[in-house]
Design a protein around this motif. Structure first.
Motif, PDB file in Angstrom:
ATOM      1  N   GLU A  20     -32.656 -12.908-117.269  1.00 51.95           N
ATOM      2  CA  GLU A  20     -33.686 -13.881-116.915  1.00 51.95           C
ATOM      3  C   GLU A  20     -34.335 -13.481-115.601  1.00 51.95           C
ATOM      4  N   ARG A  21     -35.668 -13.473-115.588  1.00 51.53           N
ATOM      5  CA  ARG A  21     -36.428 -13.183-114.373  1.00 51.53           C
ATOM      6  C   ARG A  21     -37.388 -14.335-114.142  1.00 51.53           C
ATOM      7  N   CYS A  22     -37.463 -14.814-112.896  1.00 47.39           N
ATOM      8  CA  CYS A  22     -38.352 -15.919-112.564  1.00 47.39           C
ATOM      9  C   CYS A  22     -39.197 -15.561-111.346  1.00 47.39           C
ATOM     10  N   TRP A  23     -40.446 -16.035-111.355  1.00 49.02           N
ATOM     11  CA  TRP A  23     -41.382 -15.811-110.263  1.00 49.02           C
ATOM     12  C   TRP A  23     -41.998 -17.133-109.843  1.00 49.02           C
ATOM     13  N   LYS A  24     -42.113 -17.353-108.554  1.00 47.46           N
ATOM     14  CA  LYS A  24     -42.846 -18.504-108.025  1.00 47.46           C
ATOM     15  C   LYS A  24     -44.323 -18.200-108.223  1.00 47.46           C
ATOM     16  N   ILE A  25     -45.054 -19.142-108.805  1.00 44.40           N
ATOM     17  CA  ILE A  25     -46.463 -18.926-109.117  1.00 44.40           C
ATOM     18  C   ILE A  25     -47.328 -19.759-108.173  1.00 44.40           C
ATOM     19  N   THR A  26     -48.284 -19.092-107.532  1.00 48.73           N
ATOM     20  CA  THR A  26     -49.276 -19.757-106.684  1.00 48.73           C
ATOM     21  C   THR A  26     -50.651 -19.240-107.099  1.00 48.73           C
ATOM     22  N   GLN A  27     -51.693 -19.782-106.485  1.00 45.98           N
ATOM     23  CA  GLN A  27     -53.035 -19.350-106.856  1.00 45.98           C
ATOM     24  C   GLN A  27     -53.995 -19.386-105.681  1.00 45.98           C
ATOM     25  N   THR A  28     -55.018 -18.550-105.774  1.00 46.89           N
ATOM     26  CA  THR A  28     -56.178 -18.643-104.902  1.00 46.89           C
ATOM     27  C   THR A  28     -57.311 -19.090-105.819  1.00 46.89           C
ATOM     28  N   LYS A  29     -58.518 -19.079-105.345  1.00 45.29           N
ATOM     29  CA  LYS A  29     -59.639 -19.494-106.181  1.00 45.29           C
ATOM     30  C   LYS A  29     -59.807 -18.581-107.402  1.00 45.29           C
ATOM     31  N   THR A  30     -59.528 -17.284-107.235  1.00 43.15           N
ATOM     32  CA  THR A  30     -59.788 -16.323-108.314  1.00 43.15           C
ATOM     33  C   THR A  30     -58.554 -15.606-108.837  1.00 43.15           C
ATOM     34  N   LYS A  31     -57.384 -15.791-108.189  1.00 42.61           N
ATOM     35  CA  LYS A  31     -56.196 -15.037-108.574  1.00 42.61           C
ATOM     36  C   LYS A  31     -54.967 -15.913-108.766  1.00 42.61           C
ATOM     37  N   VAL A  32     -54.051 -15.408-109.566  1.00 50.05           N
ATOM     38  CA  VAL A  32     -52.723 -16.008-109.723  1.00 50.05           C
ATOM     39  C   VAL A  32     -51.757 -15.028-109.063  1.00 50.05           C
ATOM     40  N   CYS A  33     -50.859 -15.561-108.228  1.00 51.33           N
ATOM     41  CA  CYS A  33     -49.925 -14.704-107.497  1.00 51.33           C
ATOM     42  C   CYS A  33     -48.491 -15.017-107.894  1.00 51.33           C
ATOM     43  N   PHE A  34     -47.673 -13.969-107.966  1.00 52.18           N
ATOM     44  CA  PHE A  34     -46.270 -14.062-108.367  1.00 52.18           C
ATOM     45  C   PHE A  34     -45.431 -13.598-107.203  1.00 52.18           C
ATOM     46  N   SER A  35     -44.368 -14.310-106.893  1.00 49.85           N
ATOM     47  CA  SER A  35     -43.466 -13.831-105.843  1.00 49.85           C
ATOM     48  C   SER A  35     -42.020 -14.039-106.260  1.00 49.85           C
ATOM     49  N   ALA A  36     -41.209 -13.034-105.946  1.00 49.16           N
ATOM     50  CA  ALA A  36     -39.768 -13.073-106.203  1.00 49.16           C
ATOM     51  C   ALA A  36     -39.100 -12.052-105.301  1.00 49.16           C
ATOM     52  N   LYS A  37     -37.999 -12.445-104.737  1.00 49.05           N
ATOM     53  CA  LYS A  37     -37.191 -11.541-103.904  1.00 49.05           C
ATOM     54  C   LYS A  37     -38.013 -10.869-102.814  1.00 49.05           C
ATOM     55  N   GLY A  38     -38.917 -11.615-102.196  1.00 46.51           N
ATOM     56  CA  GLY A  38     -39.708 -11.097-101.084  1.00 46.51           C
ATOM     57  C   GLY A  38     -40.906 -10.250-101.475  1.00 46.51           C
ATOM     58  N   ASN A  39     -41.112 -10.007-102.760  1.00 48.31           N
ATOM     59  CA  ASN A  39     -42.259  -9.219-103.221  1.00 48.31           C
ATOM     60  C   ASN A  39     -43.301 -10.139-103.832  1.00 48.31           C
ATOM     61  N   GLN A  40     -44.575  -9.815-103.617  1.00 54.45           N
ATOM     62  CA  GLN A  40     -45.647 -10.611-104.200  1.00 54.45           C
ATOM     63  C   GLN A  40     -46.713  -9.700-104.776  1.00 54.45           C
ATOM     64  N   SER A  41     -47.265 -10.103-105.912  1.00 52.87           N
ATOM     65  CA  SER A  41     -48.420  -9.414-106.480  1.00 52.87           C
ATOM     66  C   SER A  41     -49.330 -10.469-107.073  1.00 52.87           C
ATOM     67  N   CYS A  42     -50.591 -10.128-107.233  1.00 56.23           N
ATOM     68  CA  CYS A  42     -51.574 -11.084-107.753  1.00 56.23           C
ATOM     69  C   CYS A  42     -52.373 -10.451-108.885  1.00 56.23           C
ATOM     70  N   ARG A  43     -52.895 -11.301-109.755  1.00 53.32           N
ATOM     71  CA  ARG A  43     -53.714 -10.875-110.889  1.00 53.32           C
ATOM     72  C   ARG A  43     -54.935 -11.795-110.940  1.00 53.32           C
ATOM     73  N   ALA A  44     -56.087 -11.221-111.202  1.00 49.94           N
ATOM     74  CA  ALA A  44     -57.308 -12.019-111.331  1.00 49.94           C
ATOM     75  C   ALA A  44     -57.176 -12.986-112.506  1.00 49.94           C
TER      76      ALA A  44
END
Length: 125
Positions: A85-109
């Motif tokens: 099982e893998r889980c990511w905290k999901i947040t957003q900006t106006k144009t992107k969705v961001c994923f963070s887990a274990k201190g790493n973050q990446s975003c997708r439009a």
């Protein structure tokens, strides 16, 4: 003094919209349910079915990857269960969705999410 403090407050407020904001579990479900998106590594196309099933297809080879389940927690985490099982905290900006887990973050439009199961376009015939 009050004028300069006010000026600082305006700068701080105008700088915050670029930061990731919370995304509710309902917003995450609405975005992911019945959608396909390219993996963060760019190697797979993932499909999140409305019934909670999940599948992935290798874009280059057309081979099916691990299938499993997906769900969203009440703390706005997106979880995928395959062999583990893998889980990511999901947040957003106006144009992107961001994923963070274990201190790493990446975003997708947000416009990179495609409606429906698009994995069949990559399956080896």
């Amino acid at each position: 003094k009050k004028v300069s403090q006010l000026g600082l407050a305006i700068v701080a407020i105008s700088a915050t919209p670029a930061l990731a904001a919370p995304m509710s579990p309902q917003e995450i479900l609405a975005l992911y349910s019945d959608s396909s998106s390219v993996s963060g590594s760019g190697t797979h196309l993932n499909y999140y079915a409305p019934d909670g099933s999940y599948k992935t297809t290798n874009i280059k080879t057309g081979e099916a990857g691990e299938a499993g389940k997906w769900y969203v927690t009440n703390t706005s985490k997106l979880c995928i269960v395959t062999k583990n099982e893998r889980c990511w905290k999901i947040t957003q900006t106006k144009t992107k969705v961001c994923f963070s887990a274990k201190g790493n973050q990446s975003c997708r439009a947000k416009n990179k999410y495609m409606r429906g199961d698009r994995t069949s376009a990559y399956v080896k015939k």
